[in-house]
Design an enzyme around this catalytic site. Sequence first.
Site, PDB file in Angstrom:
ATOM      1  N   CYS A 129      -9.317   0.171   4.415  1.00 47.45           N
ATOM      2  CA  CYS A 129     -10.635  -0.104   4.474  1.00 47.45           C
ATOM      3  C   CYS A 129     -10.874  -1.512   5.307  1.00 47.45           C
ATOM      4  O   CYS A 129     -11.775  -1.703   6.161  1.00 47.45           O
ATOM      5  CB  CYS A 129     -11.377  -0.132   3.293  1.00 47.45           C
ATOM      6  SG  CYS A 129     -10.623  -1.214   1.953  1.00 47.45           S
ATOM      7  N   GLY A 162     -10.299   2.273  -6.960  1.00 50.25           N
ATOM      8  CA  GLY A 162      -9.549   3.372  -7.763  1.00 50.25           C
ATOM      9  C   GLY A 162      -8.040   3.087  -8.047  1.00 50.25           C
ATOM     10  O   GLY A 162      -7.460   2.278  -7.375  1.00 50.25           O
ATOM     11  N   GLY A 164      -5.510   4.848  -6.812  1.00 52.35           N
ATOM     12  CA  GLY A 164      -4.948   5.081  -5.396  1.00 52.35           C
ATOM     13  C   GLY A 164      -4.821   3.653  -4.723  1.00 52.35           C
ATOM     14  O   GLY A 164      -3.732   3.405  -4.214  1.00 52.35           O
ATOM     15  N   ASN A 168      -1.305   1.016  -4.069  1.00 50.48           N
ATOM     16  CA  ASN A 168      -0.972   0.945  -2.516  1.00 50.48           C
ATOM     17  C   ASN A 168      -1.251  -0.392  -2.024  1.00 50.48           C
ATOM     18  O   ASN A 168      -1.445  -0.392  -0.819  1.00 50.48           O
ATOM     19  CB  ASN A 168      -1.828   2.255  -1.720  1.00 50.48           C
ATOM     20  CG  ASN A 168      -1.235   3.575  -1.784  1.00 50.48           C
ATOM     21  OD1 ASN A 168      -0.150   3.364  -1.830  1.00 50.48           O
ATOM     22  ND2 ASN A 168      -2.193   4.514  -1.932  1.00 50.48           N
ATOM     23  N   ASN A 287     -16.331  -0.706   1.196  1.00 47.62           N
ATOM     24  CA  ASN A 287     -14.988  -0.506   1.563  1.00 47.62           C
ATOM     25  C   ASN A 287     -14.622   1.053   1.658  1.00 47.62           C
ATOM     26  O   ASN A 287     -13.959   1.429   2.538  1.00 47.62           O
ATOM     27  CB  ASN A 287     -13.912  -1.036   0.581  1.00 47.62           C
ATOM     28  CG  ASN A 287     -14.331  -0.867  -0.911  1.00 47.62           C
ATOM     29  OD1 ASN A 287     -15.323  -1.261  -1.374  1.00 47.62           O
ATOM     30  ND2 ASN A 287     -13.234  -0.469  -1.828  1.00 47.62           N
TER      31      ASN A 287
END
Length: 319
Positions: A129, A162, A164, A168, A287
């Site tokens: 993003c 979230g 994920g 990361n 984002n």
Amino acid sequence: MKSKAKVAIIGPGNIGTDLMIKVMRHGTHIEMGAMIGVDPKSDGLARAQRMGVAISSDGIDGLLALDVFKEIDIVFDATSAGAHKRHNDVLQAHGVQVIDLTPAAIGPYVIPAINLESENAPNMNMVTCGGQATIPMVAAISRVTKVHYAEIVASISSKSAGPGTRANIDEFTETTRKAIEQLGGASRGKAIIILNPAEPPLIMRDTVFALSDPADQGKIEDSIAQMVASVQAYVPGYRLKQKVQFDVITADKPLNVPGVGLKHGLKTSVFLEVEGAAHYLPSYAGNLDIMTSAALACGDMMARRRMAAGIARGHKEAV
């Protein structure tokens, strides 16, 4: 008459659900075929089922078991960098093109405003993003002069991140850094992400710093304005927060640039904000919006090319 190719989304979280809604409302050449997850109680899977989309909570194996899989041309992977490699291996074996919304970066980086029309690989990576928001600005400066160093800071609402995204973070910074150099044209790049816990949540804000050779500041401003308009074509909430700022760094007072050394030239500072379209999450989640909007543009382009080449696995005619 126009054709629509079927797509599947793996990962029914924030990004996957927002993308599903975009595909259903705004897909020009694509339509939803399936939503895939691993949690039977997922809100995203439940929402997809209510909207008439085939679902499975058995992951990639569940997708292959669905009757609709034989018609799927493109799969969007909105899971994690770790899971993406297996997903890609399985899908490539079936001739399915993959759009990677994780930082795995198996395929080439794609930012629609920069290189959408020049890439058509089996797997295309949507960077991050922060990369989607900021790298067009680095590329805009690179069109005018040589950029020796570019640093981006992406600040997003903690509520919009979230599991994920949180898992990361390291991959986010590394993937964004590489794309700053490969797509942005900077000799050296650096990326920082900030999860802002402020309440009420703030919209996505991004800062770009670039150190370049001396150049006409008016030409840089014009190039940036043109690039902003290009991004706004698919992300209407993308805008400059304030006027572009310039600082002349003289040879007698050079900056010590990480990984580059002492440098003088022109420092350009660009301040951005991205307001989301509020398809799934509220408008502060710009984002998500910029990632899913970019992925939608990429998917439409992929489908158009597959159908023009006569290699689509299955599509229907639509008015």
